[in-house]
Design an enzyme around this catalytic site. Structure first.
Site: not given
Length: 309
Positions: A28, A244
């Site tokens: 920004g 996992e």
């Protein structure tokens, strides 16, 4: 300074010539410069550093002169130069061209002329490459005020999400918005806007109001990548599942040390991975980590390798 420059001049205060905004892309810097002009109620002249670098010799310095002449006619005003490193590179770099050097010299000359002409003008430059800027450009009296525009904090991410959700029909509560903001630690303002837009696309496909499930899909897409259709054998899927599961067990065991919360585990291929284990990182982990936290993070990474063999 811009609304009432005479007040400061009567006190013998030198009006600052410029401000340098530094930060990662999408945080920004341009919006902040426009907001400054809006708050001050003055003209806003926006250009890109690349606009001054042309094919013909002498075009760059001439464009700088024209820019400041135009600003003088419309003062008080703010001149915003985006990607100012295009014309503000160090002059002793081996790849610096004479055209870039002449353009920078003209810019420095014009900045020095502010005090003599007493134009109520402030130059705002934006870059994410402070290290390549010439020291003469950032010395006192020129772009000497440096403002770092960093990634938004948790509260700021919530406010940005609320802003982009304002014109969209959604079912999200304040608690849902806070959850999404925590999921996307390290996202810039531009990435948050893209997240809301992507979630709205998922909602439009369902022909329904924007909901938490749409944000979950959009978050997975932007963080991990899209789902991939890979033909995996039963043996390969089993190995991925063990892998996992190892990450997951060690992550759960080390949650108190890491300060993170376990979020998701999947063996569906996404992006460049065959499976994903993801914990919600804490805000503090972006800036500071203890030795114990780093060791816990290494244990979590190695947990998948050990169990996946």
């Amino acid at each position: 300074y811009l609304q009432d420059p005479q007040k400061y001049q009567e006190l013998g205060i030198r009006i600052p010539s410029g401000v340098l905004l530094i930060g990662e892309p999408g945080n920004g810097k341009t919006l902040l410069a426009r907001a400054m002009a809006g708050e001050a109620g003055v003209s806003f002249i926006s250009v890109s550093g690349a606009d001054f670098i042309g094919t013909f010799m002498g075009r760059g310095p001439a464009r700088i002169k024209n820019l400041f002449a135009f600003a003088g006619q419309n003062s008080p005003c703010i001149i915003f130069i985006d990607e100012i490193d295009s014309i503000g590179k160090k002059r002793d770099l081996p790849f610096a061209s004479s055209e870039e050097t002449n353009t920078l010299n003209e810019l420095l000359t014009q900045l020095d002329g502010f005090a003599k002409k007493k134009y109520p003008i402030v130059l705002v430059g934006a870059t994410n490459r402070l290290e390549v800027l010439d020291d003469a450009l950032t010395r006192p009296g020129r772009l000497d005020r440096i403002v770092r525009v960093s990634h938004p904090s948790l509260h700021e991410r919530e406010q940005i999400l609320e802003l982009y959700l304002k014109n969209k029909n959604h079912l999200l509560t304040q608690e849902d918005i806070s959850r999404v903001a925590r999921l996307v630690v390290g996202f810039s303002g531009a990435q948050l806007e893209n997240l809301v837009n992507q979630a709205a696309l998922f909602a439009s496909k369902r022909k329904a109001l924007l909901s938490q499930s749409d944000f979950d899909k959009a978050t997975d897409l932007l963080i991990f990548g899209g789902e991939r259709n890979i033909a995996l054998t039963h043996q390969m899927l089993e190995r991925v599942a063990y892998h996992e599961a190892g990450h997951t067990l060690v992550a759960l065991y080390n949650e108190p040390i890491l300060g993170s919360t376990f979020h998701k585990v999947t063996i569906i291929p996404r992006g460049g991975a065959l499976g994903i284990t993801y914990s919600l990182p804490s805000e503090e982990s972006l800036y500071l980590n203890t030795k114990e936290q780093l060791l816990a993070y290494i244990r979590m990474l190695l947990g998948g390798i050990v169990t996946g063999k």
